[in-house]
Design an enzyme around this catalytic site. Sequence first.
Site, PDB file in Angstrom:
ATOM      1  N   ARG A   1      -2.406  -2.060  -3.650  1.00  0.00           N
ATOM      2  CA  ARG A   1      -3.646  -1.318  -3.419  1.00  0.00           C
ATOM      3  C   ARG A   1      -3.623  -0.040  -4.255  1.00  0.00           C
ATOM      4  O   ARG A   1      -2.642   0.705  -4.240  1.00  0.00           O
ATOM      5  CB  ARG A   1      -3.766  -0.949  -1.942  1.00  0.00           C
ATOM      6  CG  ARG A   1      -4.958  -0.078  -1.696  1.00  0.00           C
ATOM      7  CD  ARG A   1      -4.964   0.494  -0.304  1.00  0.00           C
ATOM      8  NE  ARG A   1      -6.130   1.335  -0.144  1.00  0.00           N
ATOM      9  CZ  ARG A   1      -6.133   2.487   0.513  1.00  0.00           C
ATOM     10  NH1 ARG A   1      -5.040   2.939   1.074  1.00  0.00           N
ATOM     11  NH2 ARG A   1      -7.242   3.191   0.606  1.00  0.00           N
TER      12      ARG A   1
ATOM     13  N   GLU B   1      -8.351  -5.564   4.952  1.00  0.00           N
ATOM     14  CA  GLU B   1      -8.278  -5.192   3.539  1.00  0.00           C
ATOM     15  C   GLU B   1      -7.139  -5.915   2.833  1.00  0.00           C
ATOM     16  O   GLU B   1      -7.243  -6.279   1.668  1.00  0.00           O
ATOM     17  CB  GLU B   1      -8.135  -3.668   3.416  1.00  0.00           C
ATOM     18  CG  GLU B   1      -9.338  -2.969   4.061  1.00  0.00           C
ATOM     19  CD  GLU B   1      -9.221  -1.452   4.151  1.00  0.00           C
ATOM     20  OE1 GLU B   1      -9.343  -0.817   3.110  1.00  0.00           O
ATOM     21  OE2 GLU B   1      -9.023  -0.924   5.251  1.00  0.00           O
TER      22      GLU B   1
ATOM     23  N   ASN C   1       0.873  -1.172   0.000  1.00  0.00           N
ATOM     24  CA  ASN C   1       0.000   0.000   0.000  1.00  0.00           C
ATOM     25  C   ASN C   1       0.908   1.220   0.000  1.00  0.00           C
ATOM     26  O   ASN C   1       1.483   1.585   1.023  1.00  0.00           O
ATOM     27  CB  ASN C   1      -0.886  -0.032   1.255  1.00  0.00           C
ATOM     28  CG  ASN C   1      -1.856   1.126   1.300  1.00  0.00           C
ATOM     29  OD1 ASN C   1      -1.806   2.030   0.453  1.00  0.00           O
ATOM     30  ND2 ASN C   1      -2.726   1.117   2.285  1.00  0.00           N
TER      31      ASN C   1
ATOM     32  N   ARG D   1     -13.126  15.328   7.030  1.00  0.00           N
ATOM     33  CA  ARG D   1     -13.889  15.651   5.810  1.00  0.00           C
ATOM     34  C   ARG D   1     -15.322  16.043   6.160  1.00  0.00           C
ATOM     35  O   ARG D   1     -15.931  15.442   7.049  1.00  0.00           O
ATOM     36  CB  ARG D   1     -13.935  14.455   4.858  1.00  0.00           C
ATOM     37  CG  ARG D   1     -12.596  14.032   4.314  1.00  0.00           C
ATOM     38  CD  ARG D   1     -12.786  12.958   3.245  1.00  0.00           C
ATOM     39  NE  ARG D   1     -11.517  12.343   2.894  1.00  0.00           N
ATOM     40  CZ  ARG D   1     -11.232  11.047   3.094  1.00  0.00           C
ATOM     41  NH1 ARG D   1     -12.136  10.240   3.627  1.00  0.00           N
ATOM     42  NH2 ARG D   1     -10.056  10.571   2.759  1.00  0.00           N
TER      43      ARG D   1
ATOM     44  N   HIS E   1     -13.073   2.124  -0.010  1.00  0.00           N
ATOM     45  CA  HIS E   1     -13.056   1.062   1.020  1.00  0.00           C
ATOM     46  C   HIS E   1     -13.652  -0.256   0.493  1.00  0.00           C
ATOM     47  O   HIS E   1     -14.149  -1.070   1.283  1.00  0.00           O
ATOM     48  CB  HIS E   1     -13.874   1.468   2.273  1.00  0.00           C
ATOM     49  CG  HIS E   1     -13.397   2.698   2.959  1.00  0.00           C
ATOM     50  ND1 HIS E   1     -14.259   3.675   3.393  1.00  0.00           N
ATOM     51  CD2 HIS E   1     -12.168   3.103   3.303  1.00  0.00           C
ATOM     52  CE1 HIS E   1     -13.569   4.649   3.979  1.00  0.00           C
ATOM     53  NE2 HIS E   1     -12.300   4.324   3.938  1.00  0.00           N
TER      54      HIS E   1
END
Length: 401
Positions: free
Chosen positions: A91, A386, A8, A241, A180
């Site tokens: 990823r 993940e 990642n 956010r 996600h």
Amino acid sequence: MSKILVINSGSSSLKYQLIDMKDESVLAKGICERIGIANSNFVYKAHGQTIEQLVDMPNHNVAVKLVLDKLTDAEVGVIASMEEIDGVGHRVVASGEAFKVPTLVTPEAMVLMEEIKDLAPLHNPAAIVGVNACLAQMPNTPMVLVFDTGFHFTMPDYAYMYAVDYAHYEKYKIRRYGAHGTSHKFVAQEAAKYLGKDIADLKIITCHLGNGSSISAVEGGKCIDTSMGFTPLAGVAMGTRSGDIDYAAAEYIGRKEGMDISQTLTYLNKKCGMLGLSGVSSDFRDLAKAADEGNYRANLALDVFAYGTKKYIGAYSAALNGVDVIVFTAGVGENDADVRRRTLKNLDYLGVKLDLEKNANCPRGTIAEIQADDSRVKILVIPTNEEVVIARETMAVAKLS
Ligand code: ADP
């Protein structure tokens, strides 16, 4: 059985995990931080031990070399040689419509990756750098691009389209992509497995609540809607956010504060959400503490977050025409009992009833069932993984066994 390295790659970091697919156990993992910046830091965890070193890492090539050296080190390593790595899964945050499924790294795929760099200007270029760094060290090892957006391509057109000029969808592929995806896919599959049901028969709402949060509606194992949009800025309010906001309000703030569009977007991504509302922190642990101490704005931020999540649960139970299972996952979803309680308050009309005791005493790091005995809907807390999804996709695409 294969061993898969999952990478990642961020602009100045590189997270890695070596997974033994025999039992999906993690042989080693860690992170290279501050790549290309002074005081680069290397973390390696294996054999139950953590090694942390300040090592000069001027670029991602050096970082990948360092990772491979450690993995094969005679003393602290977990494999005898690089040849034991059968595949590498990378990823990638954004795919646009260029990649709808996990894809083998080829020169043609990397040309397409260059073309979609703009979709995630911070993350996608880093993924390209990560792939090239790995190719430099392991030119003959199959590599696979696994996209955060991938799970969401089963959404119907009316769920992913924005009501803008259709020409702009055709020209720029402006639409909902979500994020996600690997996490939503993993916990939906885990939920079915845990309940001993065929996923084809289940309507699941997956709530990935972390620093970034998204909620998905999963029908028969396929995503039919998700709360993030063209970028991860959309949906519920998050750590920093704003989540969904009237664009006229954003433009008004920008105009009044002398920010151009790009600065306004940075503001909406970095200065809003829990941080902006509370003025305390983006971290839910800090918010809980402040709210307990009577801080009005911290409590308000938690309420806004939980109410937003609850509204998605309502919307998605409508989209699914019912719901059998609600799953909570990620940093907040797995650990924050109070957020789960606030979110599921007064949802009994839907057959959703939390057992407050089970919720408060929910064990960490394992699947837990936290609904009341008379709840029609199952409520599960499932630790996400993940990396394992990326490793599974890598196995499938590279045809490894
Ligand atoms: P991301 O991957 O999006 O960075 P994570 O899924 O790791 O995020 O979640 C990070 C968030 O999880 C942090 O904001 C933190 O507040 C929250 N978190 C972690 N542990 C706890 C806890 N024990 N209680 C409440 N919140 C927690």
